[in-house]
Design a protein around this motif. Structure first.
Motif, PDB file in Angstrom:
ATOM      1  N   THR A  81       5.870  -2.360   2.301  1.00 55.31           N
ATOM      2  CA  THR A  81       4.464  -2.615   2.620  1.00 55.31           C
ATOM      3  C   THR A  81       3.971  -1.685   3.731  1.00 55.31           C
ATOM      4  OG1 THR A  81       4.662  -4.942   1.997  1.00 55.31           O
ATOM      5  CG2 THR A  81       2.807  -4.340   3.397  1.00 55.31           C
ATOM      6  N   GLY A  82       2.894  -0.954   3.451  1.00 57.93           N
ATOM      7  CA  GLY A  82       2.312  -0.046   4.434  1.00 57.93           C
ATOM      8  C   GLY A  82       3.098   1.235   4.666  1.00 57.93           C
ATOM      9  N   LYS A  83       4.118   1.495   3.842  1.00 56.43           N
ATOM     10  CA  LYS A  83       4.993   2.648   4.035  1.00 56.43           C
ATOM     11  C   LYS A  83       4.668   3.788   3.076  1.00 56.43           C
ATOM     12  CE  LYS A  83       7.484   0.351   7.059  1.00 56.43           C
ATOM     13  NZ  LYS A  83       7.491   0.697   8.492  1.00 56.43           N
ATOM     14  N   THR A  84       5.193   4.956   3.401  1.00 59.11           N
ATOM     15  CA  THR A  84       5.122   6.113   2.512  1.00 59.11           C
ATOM     16  C   THR A  84       6.446   6.209   1.762  1.00 59.11           C
ATOM     17  OG1 THR A  84       3.616   7.321   3.959  1.00 59.11           O
ATOM     18  CG2 THR A  84       4.874   8.618   2.374  1.00 59.11           C
ATOM     19  N   VAL A  85       6.362   6.156   0.432  1.00 61.67           N
ATOM     20  CA  VAL A  85       7.556   6.122  -0.415  1.00 61.67           C
ATOM     21  C   VAL A  85       7.580   7.361  -1.308  1.00 61.67           C
ATOM     22  CG1 VAL A  85       8.831   4.832  -2.175  1.00 61.67           C
ATOM     23  CG2 VAL A  85       7.507   3.603  -0.430  1.00 61.67           C
ATOM     24  N   ALA A 100       4.721   0.733  -6.790  1.00 61.59           N
ATOM     25  CA  ALA A 100       3.481   1.018  -6.062  1.00 61.59           C
ATOM     26  C   ALA A 100       2.471  -0.111  -6.224  1.00 61.59           C
ATOM     27  CB  ALA A 100       2.873   2.330  -6.547  1.00 61.59           C
ATOM     28  N   GLY A 101       2.460  -0.746  -7.396  1.00 65.23           N
ATOM     29  CA  GLY A 101       1.491  -1.793  -7.660  1.00 65.23           C
ATOM     30  C   GLY A 101       1.849  -3.148  -7.101  1.00 65.23           C
ATOM     31  N   ASN A 102       3.147  -3.368  -6.833  1.00 65.29           N
ATOM     32  CA  ASN A 102       3.586  -4.712  -6.449  1.00 65.29           C
ATOM     33  C   ASN A 102       4.174  -4.822  -5.049  1.00 65.29           C
ATOM     34  OD1 ASN A 102       2.960  -6.035  -8.983  1.00 65.29           O
ATOM     35  ND2 ASN A 102       4.705  -4.935  -9.862  1.00 65.29           N
ATOM     36  N   PHE A 103       4.563  -3.707  -4.437  1.00 65.96           N
ATOM     37  CA  PHE A 103       5.186  -3.758  -3.117  1.00 65.96           C
ATOM     38  C   PHE A 103       4.305  -3.165  -2.011  1.00 65.96           C
ATOM     39  CE2 PHE A 103       8.715  -4.686  -5.839  1.00 65.96           C
ATOM     40  CZ  PHE A 103       9.548  -5.504  -5.081  1.00 65.96           C
ATOM     41  N   ASN A 104       3.093  -2.787  -2.353  1.00 64.55           N
ATOM     42  CA  ASN A 104       2.044  -2.417  -1.392  1.00 64.55           C
ATOM     43  C   ASN A 104       2.380  -1.272  -0.440  1.00 64.55           C
ATOM     44  OD1 ASN A 104       0.340  -4.585  -2.352  1.00 64.55           O
ATOM     45  ND2 ASN A 104       1.679  -5.979  -1.199  1.00 64.55           N
ATOM     46  N   PRO A 105       3.029  -0.208  -0.902  1.00 59.51           N
ATOM     47  CA  PRO A 105       3.154   0.959  -0.023  1.00 59.51           C
ATOM     48  C   PRO A 105       1.780   1.605   0.151  1.00 59.51           C
ATOM     49  CG  PRO A 105       3.866   1.530  -2.235  1.00 59.51           C
ATOM     50  CD  PRO A 105       3.623   0.040  -2.237  1.00 59.51           C
ATOM     51  N   VAL A 106       1.566   2.239   1.288  1.00 61.28           N
ATOM     52  CA  VAL A 106       0.294   2.913   1.486  1.00 61.28           C
ATOM     53  C   VAL A 106       0.197   4.150   0.599  1.00 61.28           C
ATOM     54  CG1 VAL A 106       1.092   4.357   3.432  1.00 61.28           C
ATOM     55  CG2 VAL A 106      -1.333   3.733   3.235  1.00 61.28           C
ATOM     56  N   ARG A 107       1.364   4.733   0.312  1.00 60.69           N
ATOM     57  CA  ARG A 107       1.415   5.924  -0.540  1.00 60.69           C
ATOM     58  C   ARG A 107       2.753   5.962  -1.261  1.00 60.69           C
ATOM     59  NH1 ARG A 107       2.194  12.069   1.230  1.00 60.69           N
ATOM     60  NH2 ARG A 107       1.483  13.146  -0.648  1.00 60.69           N
ATOM     61  N   TYR A 108       2.697   6.204  -2.558  1.00 61.32           N
ATOM     62  CA  TYR A 108       3.916   6.312  -3.364  1.00 61.32           C
ATOM     63  C   TYR A 108       3.805   7.593  -4.184  1.00 61.32           C
ATOM     64  CZ  TYR A 108       7.878   4.618  -6.210  1.00 61.32           C
ATOM     65  OH  TYR A 108       9.098   4.460  -6.819  1.00 61.32           O
ATOM     66  N   VAL A 109       4.764   8.499  -3.977  1.00 62.24           N
ATOM     67  CA  VAL A 109       4.784   9.763  -4.707  1.00 62.24           C
ATOM     68  C   VAL A 109       5.996   9.779  -5.628  1.00 62.24           C
ATOM     69  CG1 VAL A 109       4.894  12.280  -4.530  1.00 62.24           C
ATOM     70  CG2 VAL A 109       3.667  10.960  -2.790  1.00 62.24           C
ATOM     71  N   ASN A 144       9.403  17.577   7.331  1.00 59.03           N
ATOM     72  CA  ASN A 144      10.475  16.867   8.016  1.00 59.03           C
ATOM     73  C   ASN A 144       9.963  15.522   8.559  1.00 59.03           C
ATOM     74  OD1 ASN A 144      11.879  19.213   7.563  1.00 59.03           O
ATOM     75  ND2 ASN A 144      12.009  19.818   9.710  1.00 59.03           N
ATOM     76  N   ASN A 145      10.812  14.514   8.511  1.00 61.14           N
ATOM     77  CA  ASN A 145      10.527  13.224   9.157  1.00 61.14           C
ATOM     78  C   ASN A 145       9.172  12.631   8.746  1.00 61.14           C
ATOM     79  OD1 ASN A 145      12.954  13.534  10.819  1.00 61.14           O
ATOM     80  ND2 ASN A 145      11.753  15.023  11.982  1.00 61.14           N
ATOM     81  N   SER A 146       8.873  12.679   7.447  1.00 57.99           N
ATOM     82  CA  SER A 146       7.554  12.246   6.985  1.00 57.99           C
ATOM     83  C   SER A 146       7.585  11.081   5.997  1.00 57.99           C
ATOM     84  CB  SER A 146       6.824  13.420   6.326  1.00 57.99           C
ATOM     85  OG  SER A 146       7.543  13.899   5.204  1.00 57.99           O
ATOM     86  N   ILE A 147       8.772  10.676   5.533  1.00 59.89           N
ATOM     87  CA  ILE A 147       8.895   9.656   4.486  1.00 59.89           C
ATOM     88  C   ILE A 147       9.595   8.416   5.045  1.00 59.89           C
ATOM     89  CG2 ILE A 147       9.829   9.144   2.195  1.00 59.89           C
ATOM     90  CD1 ILE A 147       7.649  11.284   2.168  1.00 59.89           C
ATOM     91  N   ASP A 148       9.054   7.250   4.719  1.00 59.46           N
ATOM     92  CA  ASP A 148       9.673   5.999   5.170  1.00 59.46           C
ATOM     93  C   ASP A 148      10.819   5.553   4.255  1.00 59.46           C
ATOM     94  OD1 ASP A 148       7.903   5.171   7.452  1.00 59.46           O
ATOM     95  OD2 ASP A 148       6.381   5.279   5.878  1.00 59.46           O
ATOM     96  N   VAL A 149      10.607   5.687   2.947  1.00 60.45           N
ATOM     97  CA  VAL A 149      11.608   5.228   1.977  1.00 60.45           C
ATOM     98  C   VAL A 149      11.710   6.243   0.843  1.00 60.45           C
ATOM     99  CG1 VAL A 149      12.278   3.421   0.342  1.00 60.45           C
ATOM    100  CG2 VAL A 149      11.118   2.807   2.483  1.00 60.45           C
ATOM    101  N   VAL A 150      12.931   6.647   0.524  1.00 58.16           N
ATOM    102  CA  VAL A 150      13.212   7.446  -0.665  1.00 58.16           C
ATOM    103  C   VAL A 150      13.892   6.545  -1.684  1.00 58.16           C
ATOM    104  CG1 VAL A 150      14.586   9.328  -1.649  1.00 58.16           C
ATOM    105  CG2 VAL A 150      13.386   9.661   0.521  1.00 58.16           C
ATOM    106  N   MET A 151      13.372   6.538  -2.901  1.00 56.45           N
ATOM    107  CA  MET A 151      13.999   5.805  -3.998  1.00 56.45           C
ATOM    108  C   MET A 151      14.553   6.804  -5.006  1.00 56.45           C
ATOM    109  SD  MET A 151      11.508   2.491  -4.545  1.00 56.45           S
ATOM    110  CE  MET A 151      12.720   1.687  -5.600  1.00 56.45           C
ATOM    111  N   ASN A 152      15.711   6.469  -5.573  1.00 51.44           N
ATOM    112  CA  ASN A 152      16.383   7.354  -6.521  1.00 51.44           C
ATOM    113  C   ASN A 152      17.093   6.484  -7.546  1.00 51.44           C
ATOM    114  OD1 ASN A 152      19.041   9.475  -6.936  1.00 51.44           O
ATOM    115  ND2 ASN A 152      17.006  10.350  -6.959  1.00 51.44           N
TER     116      ASN A 152
END
Length: 273
Positions: A81-85, A100-109, A144-152
Protein backbone atom coordinates in the motif's frame (compact mmCIF):
# COMPACT_ATOMS: atom_id res chain seq x y z
CA UNK A 1 11.68 -34.69 -30.53
CA UNK A 2 13.95 -36.46 -28.04
CA UNK A 3 17.03 -35.36 -30.00
CA UNK A 4 15.72 -31.78 -30.15
CA UNK A 5 15.14 -31.75 -26.39
CA UNK A 6 18.68 -33.01 -25.76
CA UNK A 7 20.15 -30.32 -28.01
CA UNK A 8 18.11 -27.61 -26.27
CA UNK A 9 19.18 -28.87 -22.84
CA UNK A 10 22.81 -28.51 -23.90
CA UNK A 11 22.31 -24.99 -25.27
CA UNK A 12 20.47 -23.92 -22.10
CA UNK A 13 23.82 -24.05 -20.33
CA UNK A 14 24.80 -20.91 -22.25
CA UNK A 15 23.61 -17.52 -20.96
CA UNK A 16 22.92 -16.10 -24.42
CA UNK A 17 20.66 -19.03 -25.32
CA UNK A 18 18.67 -18.83 -22.09
CA UNK A 19 17.91 -15.17 -22.80
CA UNK A 20 17.13 -15.87 -26.46
CA UNK A 21 14.91 -18.85 -25.66
CA UNK A 22 12.88 -16.96 -23.07
CA UNK A 23 12.40 -13.92 -25.30
CA UNK A 24 11.37 -15.87 -28.39
CA UNK A 25 8.99 -18.12 -26.44
CA UNK A 26 7.04 -15.26 -24.90
CA UNK A 27 7.13 -13.12 -28.05
CA UNK A 28 5.48 -15.97 -29.94
CA UNK A 29 2.90 -16.75 -27.25
CA UNK A 30 1.79 -13.13 -26.97
CA UNK A 31 1.64 -12.63 -30.75
CA UNK A 32 -0.13 -15.81 -31.79
CA UNK A 33 -2.29 -16.51 -28.72
CA UNK A 34 -3.49 -13.03 -27.67
CA UNK A 35 -6.51 -14.44 -25.82
CA UNK A 36 -8.19 -11.82 -23.65
CA UNK A 37 -9.13 -14.42 -21.01
CA UNK A 38 -5.62 -15.87 -20.58
CA UNK A 39 -3.92 -13.43 -18.23
CA UNK A 40 -1.52 -15.49 -16.11
CA UNK A 41 1.52 -17.59 -16.99
CA UNK A 42 2.35 -19.24 -13.64
CA UNK A 43 1.44 -22.79 -12.64
CA UNK A 44 -0.90 -21.78 -9.82
CA UNK A 45 -0.95 -22.04 -6.05
CA UNK A 46 -3.31 -23.49 -3.45
CA UNK A 47 -2.50 -22.20 0.06
CA UNK A 48 -2.34 -24.23 3.24
CA UNK A 49 -5.14 -23.77 5.77
CA UNK A 50 -2.82 -21.93 8.15
CA UNK A 51 -1.85 -19.48 5.42
CA UNK A 52 -5.47 -18.63 4.63
CA UNK A 53 -6.11 -17.94 8.30
CA UNK A 54 -3.34 -15.36 8.73
CA UNK A 55 -3.77 -13.48 5.42
CA UNK A 56 -6.57 -11.60 3.72
CA UNK A 57 -8.68 -13.76 1.41
CA UNK A 58 -7.81 -13.78 -2.30
CA UNK A 59 -9.86 -11.52 -4.53
CA UNK A 60 -11.99 -13.36 -7.06
CA UNK A 61 -10.99 -13.37 -10.72
CA UNK A 62 -13.01 -14.56 -13.69
CA UNK A 63 -10.53 -17.27 -14.64
CA UNK A 64 -7.24 -18.83 -13.42
CA UNK A 65 -7.95 -18.27 -9.72
CA UNK A 66 -5.07 -20.47 -8.57
CA UNK A 67 -2.64 -18.45 -10.70
CA UNK A 68 -4.01 -15.26 -9.14
CA UNK A 69 -3.45 -16.89 -5.74
CA UNK A 70 0.25 -17.20 -6.54
CA UNK A 71 0.47 -13.42 -6.75
CA UNK A 72 -1.88 -12.87 -3.83
CA UNK A 73 0.05 -14.83 -1.23
CA UNK A 74 3.36 -13.52 -2.51
CA UNK A 75 2.12 -9.92 -2.25
CA UNK A 76 0.98 -10.61 1.32
CA UNK A 77 4.65 -11.03 2.29
CA UNK A 78 5.30 -7.26 2.28
CA UNK A 79 3.38 -3.99 2.55
CA UNK A 80 2.49 -2.72 -0.92
CA UNK A 81 0.00 0.00 0.00
CA UNK A 82 1.38 3.38 -1.08
CA UNK A 83 4.58 1.78 -2.42
CA UNK A 84 6.36 1.72 -5.76
CA UNK A 85 6.43 -1.84 -7.10
CA UNK A 86 8.45 -3.23 -10.01
CA UNK A 87 7.57 -6.65 -11.39
CA UNK A 88 10.39 -8.12 -13.43
CA UNK A 89 9.02 -10.65 -15.91
CA UNK A 90 5.39 -9.52 -15.97
CA UNK A 91 4.40 -11.59 -19.01
CA UNK A 92 0.79 -11.12 -20.13
CA UNK A 93 0.19 -8.75 -17.23
CA UNK A 94 -2.52 -10.58 -15.29
CA UNK A 95 -0.50 -10.73 -12.08
CA UNK A 96 0.40 -7.06 -12.37
CA UNK A 97 -3.26 -6.16 -12.87
CA UNK A 98 -4.32 -8.28 -9.91
CA UNK A 99 -1.70 -6.88 -7.54
CA UNK A 100 -1.94 -3.25 -8.67
CA UNK A 101 -5.73 -3.35 -8.43
CA UNK A 102 -6.02 -5.06 -5.06
CA UNK A 103 -2.96 -4.14 -2.97
CA UNK A 104 -3.03 -0.36 -3.56
CA UNK A 105 0.55 0.44 -4.58
CA UNK A 106 0.96 4.04 -5.65
CA UNK A 107 2.77 2.80 -8.76
CA UNK A 108 3.18 -0.65 -10.26
CA UNK A 109 5.46 -1.19 -13.26
CA UNK A 110 5.44 -4.49 -15.13
CA UNK A 111 8.66 -5.10 -17.05
CA UNK A 112 9.13 -7.87 -19.60
CA UNK A 113 11.78 -8.71 -22.16
CA UNK A 114 9.17 -9.64 -24.81
CA UNK A 115 7.85 -6.66 -26.79
CA UNK A 116 4.68 -8.48 -27.84
CA UNK A 117 3.90 -9.40 -24.24
CA UNK A 118 4.25 -5.74 -23.19
CA UNK A 119 1.94 -4.60 -26.00
CA UNK A 120 -0.63 -7.24 -25.09
CA UNK A 121 -0.50 -6.34 -21.38
CA UNK A 122 -0.99 -2.65 -22.19
CA UNK A 123 -4.06 -3.55 -24.24
CA UNK A 124 -5.63 -5.90 -21.70
CA UNK A 125 -4.86 -4.22 -18.36
CA UNK A 126 -5.56 -0.54 -17.80
CA UNK A 127 -5.35 1.02 -14.34
CA UNK A 128 -4.21 4.51 -13.29
CA UNK A 129 -1.37 3.12 -11.15
CA UNK A 130 -0.26 0.44 -13.63
CA UNK A 131 2.16 0.61 -16.57
CA UNK A 132 4.15 -1.84 -18.67
CA UNK A 133 7.60 -1.41 -20.20
CA UNK A 134 9.99 -3.55 -22.21
CA UNK A 135 13.34 -4.28 -20.64
CA UNK A 136 15.73 -6.85 -19.24
CA UNK A 137 15.95 -7.94 -15.62
CA UNK A 138 19.71 -8.07 -16.07
CA UNK A 139 19.97 -4.39 -17.07
CA UNK A 140 17.27 -2.26 -15.48
CA UNK A 141 16.72 1.28 -16.70
CA UNK A 142 15.76 2.25 -13.15
CA UNK A 143 17.38 4.71 -10.75
CA UNK A 144 19.31 3.53 -7.72
CA UNK A 145 17.33 3.19 -4.48
CA UNK A 146 13.99 4.00 -6.14
CA UNK A 147 11.84 0.85 -5.74
CA UNK A 148 10.05 -0.33 -2.59
CA UNK A 149 9.17 -3.86 -3.73
CA UNK A 150 10.43 -6.04 -6.59
CA UNK A 151 8.24 -8.98 -7.55
CA UNK A 152 9.52 -11.87 -9.66
CA UNK A 153 7.17 -14.74 -10.48
CA UNK A 154 8.42 -17.86 -12.29
CA UNK A 155 10.84 -15.79 -14.33
CA UNK A 156 14.48 -15.77 -13.25
CA UNK A 157 15.11 -19.44 -14.16
CA UNK A 158 15.20 -18.15 -17.76
CA UNK A 159 17.74 -15.37 -17.21
CA UNK A 160 21.23 -15.57 -18.63
CA UNK A 161 22.91 -14.49 -15.41
CA UNK A 162 20.98 -14.66 -12.15
CA UNK A 163 23.78 -12.95 -10.20
CA UNK A 164 23.49 -9.93 -12.51
CA UNK A 165 19.73 -9.87 -12.02
CA UNK A 166 20.15 -9.92 -8.23
CA UNK A 167 22.77 -7.16 -8.36
CA UNK A 168 20.29 -5.02 -10.33
CA UNK A 169 17.57 -5.71 -7.75
CA UNK A 170 19.95 -4.72 -4.95
CA UNK A 171 20.88 -1.52 -6.78
CA UNK A 172 17.33 -0.39 -7.50
CA UNK A 173 15.66 -1.30 -4.18
CA UNK A 174 15.40 1.33 -1.48
CA UNK A 175 17.05 0.42 1.85
CA UNK A 176 14.44 -1.72 3.62
CA UNK A 177 12.84 -2.65 0.28
CA UNK A 178 11.75 -6.20 -0.47
CA UNK A 179 12.34 -8.79 -3.18
CA UNK A 180 9.37 -11.20 -3.36
CA UNK A 181 10.19 -14.17 -5.58
CA UNK A 182 8.72 -17.53 -6.55
CA UNK A 183 10.46 -19.91 -8.94
CA UNK A 184 11.52 -23.48 -9.61
CA UNK A 185 14.75 -25.16 -10.64
CA UNK A 186 15.11 -28.38 -12.61
CA UNK A 187 17.07 -30.15 -9.86
CA UNK A 188 17.69 -29.99 -6.14
CA UNK A 189 21.33 -29.15 -6.86
CA UNK A 190 20.35 -26.16 -9.00
CA UNK A 191 17.94 -24.95 -6.34
CA UNK A 192 20.73 -25.17 -3.77
CA UNK A 193 22.91 -23.12 -6.12
CA UNK A 194 20.14 -20.53 -6.45
CA UNK A 195 19.73 -20.34 -2.67
CA UNK A 196 23.44 -19.64 -2.37
CA UNK A 197 23.21 -16.92 -5.02
CA UNK A 198 20.42 -15.32 -3.00
CA UNK A 199 22.50 -15.47 0.18
CA UNK A 200 25.49 -13.92 -1.62
CA UNK A 201 23.42 -11.17 -3.27
CA UNK A 202 23.76 -8.52 -0.57
CA UNK A 203 20.08 -8.90 0.28
CA UNK A 204 19.01 -10.46 3.58
CA UNK A 205 17.05 -13.69 3.17
CA UNK A 206 14.01 -13.57 5.46
CA UNK A 207 12.30 -16.78 4.41
CA UNK A 208 12.60 -19.68 1.97
CA UNK A 209 9.57 -21.95 1.65
CA UNK A 210 9.26 -25.09 -0.44
CA UNK A 211 5.81 -24.67 -2.04
CA UNK A 212 6.07 -27.55 -4.51
CA UNK A 213 3.09 -29.39 -3.01
CA UNK A 214 0.95 -26.25 -3.23
CA UNK A 215 1.79 -25.87 -6.91
CA UNK A 216 1.14 -29.57 -7.61
CA UNK A 217 -2.27 -29.23 -5.98
CA UNK A 218 -3.08 -26.26 -8.22
CA UNK A 219 -1.96 -28.10 -11.36
CA UNK A 220 -4.16 -31.06 -10.47
CA UNK A 221 -7.14 -28.85 -9.68
CA UNK A 222 -6.80 -26.87 -12.93
CA UNK A 223 -6.03 -29.81 -15.22
CA UNK A 224 -9.42 -30.09 -16.88
CA UNK A 225 -9.90 -26.38 -17.49
CA UNK A 226 -6.29 -25.96 -18.65
CA UNK A 227 -6.60 -28.76 -21.21
CA UNK A 228 -9.88 -27.30 -22.46
CA UNK A 229 -8.29 -23.88 -22.88
CA UNK A 230 -5.35 -25.37 -24.77
CA UNK A 231 -7.75 -27.20 -27.10
CA UNK A 232 -9.64 -23.98 -27.80
CA UNK A 233 -6.61 -21.71 -28.28
CA UNK A 234 -3.78 -23.81 -29.70
CA UNK A 235 -3.70 -25.46 -33.16
CA UNK A 236 -4.06 -29.23 -32.86
CA UNK A 237 -0.57 -30.03 -34.13
CA UNK A 238 0.96 -28.00 -31.29
CA UNK A 239 -1.33 -29.07 -28.45
CA UNK A 240 0.87 -31.88 -27.07
CA UNK A 241 3.91 -29.60 -27.04
CA UNK A 242 1.89 -26.88 -25.33
CA UNK A 243 0.49 -29.32 -22.75
CA UNK A 244 4.07 -30.15 -21.80
CA UNK A 245 4.93 -26.45 -21.60
CA UNK A 246 1.83 -25.75 -19.50
CA UNK A 247 2.71 -28.51 -17.03
CA UNK A 248 -0.52 -30.50 -17.23
CA UNK A 249 -0.93 -33.67 -15.16
CA UNK A 250 1.34 -36.34 -16.61
CA UNK A 251 3.81 -33.90 -18.16
CA UNK A 252 7.48 -34.04 -17.27
CA UNK A 253 7.20 -30.77 -15.38
CA UNK A 254 4.33 -32.07 -13.26
CA UNK A 255 5.96 -35.47 -12.64
CA UNK A 256 9.31 -34.05 -11.54
CA UNK A 257 7.64 -31.40 -9.39
CA UNK A 258 5.54 -34.04 -7.65
CA UNK A 259 8.42 -36.46 -7.04
CA UNK A 260 10.61 -33.69 -5.59
CA UNK A 261 13.33 -33.63 -8.22
CA UNK A 262 12.15 -30.20 -9.46
CA UNK A 263 11.74 -28.02 -6.33
CA UNK A 264 9.61 -24.87 -6.32
CA UNK A 265 10.29 -22.21 -3.66
CA UNK A 266 8.97 -18.88 -2.42
CA UNK A 267 11.56 -16.41 -1.16
CA UNK A 268 11.33 -13.13 0.74
CA UNK A 269 14.42 -10.92 0.89
CA UNK A 270 15.06 -7.39 2.12
CA UNK A 271 17.74 -4.82 1.33
CA UNK A 272 19.58 -3.84 4.53
CA UNK A 273 18.82 -0.33 5.77
Amino acid sequence: MLVVNKVISVFKKFSWFKRFNAKVTYEVLAKYIPAADWHFMNYGYIPDTKETEINIAPFEVKDQQHSANMYHYLACKATLTGKTVLEIGSGRGGGARYTAGNFNPVRYVGLDIAKNAVHLARKLHILPNLSFVQGSGESLAVENNSIDVVMNVESCHGYGNVKTFLSEVLRTLKPGGHLLLVDFRNSVENMDLFKQELKDSGLTLLSAENISANVVAAIESDDGSKRAKIESLVPRRYQKLFCDFAGVVGSRFYTTLKDGTRPYYRFVLVKPS
